[in-house]
Every structure is written in C-alpha cells, then in structure tokens.
Write an enzyme that holds these catalytic residues in place. Sequence first.
Site, PDB file in Angstrom:
ATOM      1  N   LYS A 114       0.967  -0.778   0.022  1.00 16.83           N
ATOM      2  CA  LYS A 114       0.144  -0.068   0.206  1.00 16.83           C
ATOM      3  C   LYS A 114       0.929   0.911   0.131  1.00 16.83           C
ATOM      4  O   LYS A 114       0.515   2.370  -0.761  1.00 16.83           O
ATOM      5  CB  LYS A 114      -1.057  -0.014   1.331  1.00 16.83           C
ATOM      6  CG  LYS A 114      -1.606  -1.204   1.335  1.00 16.83           C
ATOM      7  CD  LYS A 114      -2.973  -0.758   0.310  1.00 16.83           C
ATOM      8  CE  LYS A 114      -3.891  -2.047   0.556  1.00 16.83           C
ATOM      9  NZ  LYS A 114      -4.167  -3.844   0.264  1.00 16.83           N
ATOM     10  N   ASP A 115       2.348   1.224   0.546  1.00 18.59           N
ATOM     11  CA  ASP A 115       3.079   2.269   0.352  1.00 18.59           C
ATOM     12  C   ASP A 115       2.853   2.868  -0.643  1.00 18.59           C
ATOM     13  O   ASP A 115       3.786   3.710  -0.968  1.00 18.59           O
ATOM     14  CB  ASP A 115       4.701   2.172   1.370  1.00 18.59           C
ATOM     15  CG  ASP A 115       4.212   1.890   2.448  1.00 18.59           C
ATOM     16  OD1 ASP A 115       3.354   2.372   3.630  1.00 18.59           O
ATOM     17  OD2 ASP A 115       5.012   1.150   3.352  1.00 18.59           O
TER      18      ASP A 115
END
Length: 516
Positions: A118-119
């Site tokens: 998700k980063d």
Amino acid sequence: MARGDNRYLDTRGNMDETLSFTQAIIKGLAPGGGLLVPQNVPTLTLDEILGLASMKYADRAAFVFKKFDIDLPDETIDSLMHIAYSDNFDDERIAPIQKVADDKYVMELWHGPTSAFKDMALQCLPVFFSKAIEVLRENGEAEEDFLILVATSGDTGKAALEGFKDRDHIKIMVFYPHGGVSDIQFKQMATQKGTNVNVLGGQGDFDDCQTSVKRTFNDAEFNEHIKKDFNFKLSSANSINWGRLLPQIVYYISGYSQMVADGAVKAGESIDICVPTGNFGNILAAYYAKQMGVPVAKLICASNVNKVLTDFINTGVYDISNRSLVLTPSPSMDILVSSNLERQLFELTGRDGAQIKAWMDSLMKDGKFEVDPDTRDKMKELFAAGYATNDECLSTIKSVYEDYDYLMDPHTAVAWKVASEVETTHPVLIASTAHWAKFGFDVYRAINGLPAGSELPEEVTSLTGAQLNRLIADKTGGRKVPAGLDALDDMELRFTDVCPATKEGVEDQVDSFLRA
Ligand SMILES: *Cc1c(COP(=O)(O)O)cnc(C)c1O
C-alpha cells in the site's frame, strides 16, 4: 494537447461535467457511486518503456504521470515524485525485482515505511492530494482543509498514516478494532509519528468501525458542523481513488523495463504478471500498463479461498449472494466486493456506463450479476485465474523457502501457487505485496510445517511481533527484518485510547481532534 486536457469521467455515466486530475483525486468517488477514469489512457512506445530503466524510480513515475497529462507543471510533478519515492524506502530501486526460480521473478513492493505494498500508492497520493488542495484554493474552487478518515482492519491504516503525516492542509484519523489487530499492526499505528495524526481503537470489530466511519461520512448535519466550525471536509482517499491507481501502473511499466535491462526478457518479448488480488486495484494497474504498451501476455488473478474473482473470470458470473467471508492467512485479500473491478468492466465494455450501472445495481439488489458473452470472452482472453487454500498458501511459503531460500509472506505465496499452475511459455512477474515479517504467526506455522489455523505453543504466542520475527529470522539463516518493524517494541506508544465503535463515538473523536 494543453496540460490538463485529459479529463476524468465516471464509470456509470452519472456526471454531466468532466473533472481535472486534481479535482478527481480530491473527490475520490463520482456522484452516483461510479469510479473516476481518465478520458484518455496514453500509450508508450517500446523505446519509451525501455528508456525508463536508466532513470531513478521517481523519474520513471514522473514520466508516466506526465504522459497522463495531469494538470500540474512538469517541475511540480518532478519534485513531488522525489518526495514520494526517496529514502523513505529502504531500497533505492524502490520496487526491486528478484529472480527467485527459473522464469519466476518477484517484484518486491514492500520496501516502503510500513513494509507492505500500500505504501507504493500511499507515499505518492498524499503528496499530490496536498498539492491539489493548494491548486483548487488558488482557483477559488475550494477553501477547506481535509480530514482523512479511515477504518482499518490493520494494514491500510498504517500506510495511510505514514503517507498523510505532516502533509499541508490535511489531518488524518484512523479507527481500528480494539483487540482485533496483531501486535505488530497495533504498535505500528500506536507509535505513529506526526503532528496531524490520530489513532483510536474502536470497541467493536472491523465491521463496526467501518460502518461507523461510513455513517459519519453520510451524516449531513455533522459534515455541515465541521465545515462551519473548523473549515474541514472529510475524505477517505481509499483504494478506489484514481490517485492511488496511477502510482501502481508505474511499477508495472518500470518493472518490465527493469526485466529487459536485467536480461530476464528480450526487448518486446511478453511476460505474464501474477497478482494476489483483493479489491482488484493492483491487478487493474497491471491491465492499464498492458494497455499502455507493456508486452503482457496474461494477467493472472490469484485469490485465496474467498475466490469470487476467480469464479467470475472463469464463468462471467459475479455472485456473492451465497458466500460468506472466510478468514485466511492473507487477510488483505479477504474481500467479497472488489470495488475496482468496476473500472475493468468499464474498459472491457468499450466504456459503456449504462451497462456498468445496470450490473452494479444488480449486485446491490441481488448480490450478483452476469456479464454478456462478449465481455466474458474478452476477460478470458486477458486473464487467467486460480486460488490457493489456506494450507496450500502455507505449504507454498515452506517449499519456496526450502527450494530457493526465499521467504515470502502469505499474500505473495497465494500468487506464487497460482502462477505455478498456469501453463505459460513466458517469464512470470509476481507482485509481492508484503514483507513476511508483517505476518509472523503464519510464516512461523509455514516454516514449521503446521497447518493453517493450528494452535501455536505458549512460548510462541507469548512473544511480541518483533520477538517472533527475530525467532523466524534466526531459524531461517539470519535474514533481515525491516528496521521499522524490528524497533517497534522500543518505541513510545503515542495512541492507546479507545472509543465506542459507533457513529457517535467516531463523531465525538473527530470533533475533539479538530477542536484541539
Ligand atoms: C491490499 C493488499 C492486497 C490486495 O490488493 P488489491 O489492490 O486490493 O487487489 C494484497 N496483498 C496485500 C499485502 C495488501 O495489503
């Protein structure tokens, strides 16, 4: 074309006017529930794609964003990308690719601050979101600041906190189920740094937290109140925001150029891409990369036992009317309604908004829809799909570790297992979506040959997440645990408050956070 001519429309044909990129990322969702997509998906020449390999990752991302003709000056895009992708990642290649087996390449998307993929999007979107607020203000189109409100089952919340911390014009508040997240997840959120962040344990399960946050979004009177008294608007910046999808397209284009540069594939030759899939965002990004010119033969959609997508790709019927959610070792794929599939269907029907609206209405009403034969055939042409059971997932972690000395997390293992079943003559690029150390208990079970869901001995369950990771690291030949995860036991717990997981509980917390 002038900068910013590529406007955004919605997948259900509800919007009369199109939006700019900056408007689209601030809005997130279209009125009427549709998703926003750009009018024009640009194409790259093979030379342009291959040329990326000699650039830094930030410049690769800037190149792709400029191709989408977003309404920001080139220098702004360049400088924002160097904020999004720099030493906040623990590998300067940002999304490095490892050759793990013959013709199996793993793209590690977890070198960011929270050790999960998700980063890749959430280090980028907030930088652009903050800039977009500035642009809209200058144009007199907005005057508020934004509160990002997130309900999380564990991992997304932390990635959002890291992305939005200390961004101008933004505050962020995260609700997780109190007692319902792992030690690592709890400490990642409770130790969050930043001056504009807040984290609360909701007294209830994830559903309670999510429902309460949704009801807060829909409470007109409350929204009026925070606008009037604090000059704030709510936003979710969730995974259906186009500003999260676009950074994901980048790594597939970048990944192909890297594979050619590394000699894994000849220039112009096709690869397959296999993605462990939940909300369909990550694999949709791979589809767009293919549309833009990356030579991709098959997109391989990998599910866990919540295999509604696999069944859909194989039958053309999306049916959740008789399914209940099963908990698995790959919790970020425990999803029944895959929101981003809507964009895929929009593209496959030649952008037929009325058709998409009808299918989505049917999903809402009857819990299912069936696509027409033409769309089904197109889908079968593009995708292969399969799934892994919970025990298959863990045994894959074990066998890949033993055969190749590579330790994977359970989400990546689902993809590996499915990629291994698909008959192909192409090298396969597997998206690795989390570091193994985020899912220590199941990785421990896997390497010890224990079945999924089995009881673990007291001397294991009594360990903190960081201690367990060190134990696993030692047992597997002294591999490295990401510094951010390893340090969690020694960090100050800043956020340990709990509140009722109700609309009133959430609204009280929002009110006092904005008041402070
Ligand atoms: C979110 C997530 C996924 C699923 O990605 P989608 O874009 O929702 O399909 C897979 N693995 C991990 C570790 C995730 O956090």
